[in-house]
Design an enzyme around this catalytic site. Structure first.
Site, PDB file in Angstrom:
ATOM      1  N   HIS A  88      -7.514  -1.019   5.595  1.00 20.40           N
ATOM      2  CA  HIS A  88      -6.485  -0.121   6.131  1.00 20.40           C
ATOM      3  C   HIS A  88      -6.314   1.045   5.171  1.00 20.40           C
ATOM      4  O   HIS A  88      -6.306   2.213   5.577  1.00 20.40           O
ATOM      5  CB  HIS A  88      -5.180  -0.905   6.314  1.00 20.40           C
ATOM      6  CG  HIS A  88      -4.026  -0.082   6.793  1.00 20.40           C
ATOM      7  ND1 HIS A  88      -3.988   0.489   8.044  1.00 20.40           N
ATOM      8  CD2 HIS A  88      -2.857   0.253   6.182  1.00 20.40           C
ATOM      9  CE1 HIS A  88      -2.853   1.150   8.190  1.00 20.40           C
ATOM     10  NE2 HIS A  88      -2.152   1.023   7.076  1.00 20.40           N
ATOM     11  N   ASP A 120      -0.161  -4.006   6.307  1.00 18.55           N
ATOM     12  CA  ASP A 120      -0.749  -3.522   7.552  1.00 18.55           C
ATOM     13  C   ASP A 120      -2.207  -3.945   7.702  1.00 18.55           C
ATOM     14  O   ASP A 120      -2.950  -3.334   8.478  1.00 18.55           O
ATOM     15  CB  ASP A 120      -0.671  -1.990   7.611  1.00 18.55           C
ATOM     16  CG  ASP A 120       0.740  -1.481   7.845  1.00 18.55           C
ATOM     17  OD1 ASP A 120       1.654  -2.309   8.006  1.00 18.55           O
ATOM     18  OD2 ASP A 120       0.929  -0.253   7.856  1.00 18.55           O
ATOM     19  N   ASP A 149       5.849   4.921   5.004  1.00 20.65           N
ATOM     20  CA  ASP A 149       6.767   3.995   5.664  1.00 20.65           C
ATOM     21  C   ASP A 149       6.841   2.654   4.948  1.00 20.65           C
ATOM     22  O   ASP A 149       7.579   1.753   5.379  1.00 20.65           O
ATOM     23  CB  ASP A 149       6.399   3.802   7.141  1.00 20.65           C
ATOM     24  CG  ASP A 149       5.036   3.169   7.345  1.00 20.65           C
ATOM     25  OD1 ASP A 149       4.112   3.481   6.572  1.00 20.65           O
ATOM     26  OD2 ASP A 149       4.887   2.362   8.284  1.00 20.65           O
ATOM     27  N   HIS A 150       6.144   2.521   3.827  1.00 19.71           N
ATOM     28  CA  HIS A 150       6.212   1.325   2.995  1.00 19.71           C
ATOM     29  C   HIS A 150       6.805   1.606   1.616  1.00 19.71           C
ATOM     30  O   HIS A 150       7.231   0.671   0.926  1.00 19.71           O
ATOM     31  CB  HIS A 150       4.819   0.708   2.832  1.00 19.71           C
ATOM     32  CG  HIS A 150       4.259   0.177   4.114  1.00 19.71           C
ATOM     33  ND1 HIS A 150       4.133  -1.174   4.386  1.00 19.71           N
ATOM     34  CD2 HIS A 150       3.816   0.811   5.226  1.00 19.71           C
ATOM     35  CE1 HIS A 150       3.633  -1.329   5.587  1.00 19.71           C
ATOM     36  NE2 HIS A 150       3.434  -0.138   6.121  1.00 19.71           N
ATOM     37  N   HIS A 171       4.904  -4.633  10.824  1.00 16.39           N
ATOM     38  CA  HIS A 171       5.237  -3.908  12.044  1.00 16.39           C
ATOM     39  C   HIS A 171       5.349  -4.867  13.225  1.00 16.39           C
ATOM     40  O   HIS A 171       4.674  -5.892  13.272  1.00 16.39           O
ATOM     41  CB  HIS A 171       4.167  -2.865  12.376  1.00 16.39           C
ATOM     42  CG  HIS A 171       4.139  -1.702  11.446  1.00 16.39           C
ATOM     43  ND1 HIS A 171       4.955  -0.606  11.589  1.00 16.39           N
ATOM     44  CD2 HIS A 171       3.384  -1.477  10.327  1.00 16.39           C
ATOM     45  CE1 HIS A 171       4.695   0.259  10.622  1.00 16.39           C
ATOM     46  NE2 HIS A 171       3.748  -0.255   9.845  1.00 16.39           N
ATOM     47  N   HIS A 216       1.363   3.976   1.936  1.00 17.79           N
ATOM     48  CA  HIS A 216       1.861   4.762   3.058  1.00 17.79           C
ATOM     49  C   HIS A 216       3.383   4.915   2.978  1.00 17.79           C
ATOM     50  O   HIS A 216       4.103   3.992   2.579  1.00 17.79           O
ATOM     51  CB  HIS A 216       1.452   4.130   4.383  1.00 17.79           C
ATOM     52  CG  HIS A 216       0.007   4.372   4.706  1.00 17.79           C
ATOM     53  ND1 HIS A 216      -0.664   3.672   5.691  1.00 17.79           N
ATOM     54  CD2 HIS A 216      -0.907   5.240   4.182  1.00 17.79           C
ATOM     55  CE1 HIS A 216      -1.917   4.098   5.751  1.00 17.79           C
ATOM     56  NE2 HIS A 216      -2.083   5.036   4.847  1.00 17.79           N
ATOM     57  N   HIS A 240       0.848  -1.195   0.000  1.00 14.02           N
ATOM     58  CA  HIS A 240       0.000   0.000   0.000  1.00 14.02           C
ATOM     59  C   HIS A 240       0.877   1.236   0.000  1.00 14.02           C
ATOM     60  O   HIS A 240       2.090   1.155   0.114  1.00 14.02           O
ATOM     61  CB  HIS A 240      -0.979  -0.011   1.170  1.00 14.02           C
ATOM     62  CG  HIS A 240      -0.366   0.051   2.527  1.00 14.02           C
ATOM     63  ND1 HIS A 240       0.371  -0.981   3.064  1.00 14.02           N
ATOM     64  CD2 HIS A 240      -0.387   1.024   3.493  1.00 14.02           C
ATOM     65  CE1 HIS A 240       0.759  -0.660   4.287  1.00 14.02           C
ATOM     66  NE2 HIS A 240       0.318   0.555   4.558  1.00 14.02           N
TER      67      HIS A 240
END
Length: 258
Positions: A113, A130, A58-59, A168, A56, A54
């Site tokens: 998410h 996530d 941090d990905h 995570h 985001h 996805h």
């Protein structure tokens, strides 16, 4: 045989390193390029592919620097303009074989998410980003509670021995909430000290096997009487569907625990 190792990033992210040979690698959800490049240089590997679940940051934040280092890099990701221009847009039912691997992956669309979240399933391993966490699940951002409930039902229907690679290290906090929901669950009582010991040794608690999640993760147990009763107690009114129970649990965690 597919080998999978975690590359820790930020405070609690895992970037997954996938290898089958001595000279190439694929990574999943590289939010940070630096630890990936350091490991690749140390092992003398070429990065041939990136799998993205996805959009985001941090990905995906490390993708530009990884592309600069490896110009032929192939990036597989969801159909989402917020994602960093994937080489290959992936949709439900697609089968992909990233360069450098013989393993083929089925693409699953698992929104909730985020509205366009996907997962990659291959060799008995699910890279679920996530959506599903150990003993928990992701928050709802631009997807819906109903979507996330359905996505978790789809994951729950996979073979019991599926290994789930989330992104995570949230396990201990998630177990704390799970114990609020089911304080008398014997599987939780057994799991929690094991996971605490893992973290004390500096070891990751993931991947997690699906059968363990089905026994301990309240978000996969929405039809269990104890979970249903706890959700109704929080909501303060009857709940009639699995999606309603899930929504109550997720709101409970958002409001009272996180």
């Amino acid at each position: 045989m597919l080998q999978v190792r975690p590359i820790p990033a930020f405070s609690d992210n895992y970037i997954w390193l996938l290898t089958e040979t001595d000279d190439s690698a694929v990574v999943v959800d590289p939010g940070d390029a630096d630890p990936v490049l350091e490991l690749l240089q140390h092992e003398g590997r070429t990065l041939t592919g990136v799998l993205v679940t996805h959009h985001h940051y941090d990905h995906i934040g490390g993708i530009p620097d990884l592309r600069a280092a490896f110009p032929d890099l192939q990036v597989y990701g969801p159909d989402d303009e917020r994602q960093r221009s994937p080489s290959h847009v992936c949709r439900e039912g697609d089968e992909i074989q990233p360069a450098g691997l013989s393993t083929r992956f089925q693409v699953m669309e698992i929104p909730g998410h985020t509205a366009t979240h996907i997962a990659f399933l291959g060799d008995g391993k699910l890279f679920c980003g996530d959506t599903l966490f150990a003993a928990g699940c992701g928050r709802v951002f631009d997807g819906t509670f109903e979507q996330l409930a359905h996505s978790l039902e789809r994951i729950a229907a996979l073979p019991f021995d599926t290994l789930c690679y989330c992104a995570h290290e949230y396990t201990l906090a998630n177990l704390g909430f799970a114990e609020w929901v089911e304080p008398d669950n014997p599987a939780l009582a057994e799991r929690t000290p094991h996971e605490i010991a893992c973290r004390q040794r500096g070891e990751p608690t993931v991947p997690m096997q699906l059968d363990l999640e089905l026994a301990t993760n309240p978000f996969l147990r929405v039809r269990e009487p104890t979970v249903m009763a706890a959700a109704v107690g929080f909501a303060g009114h009857p709940l009639n569907t699995g999606a309603e129970i899930f929504t109550a649990l997720r709101r409970w965690k958002d409001e009272r625990y996180d």
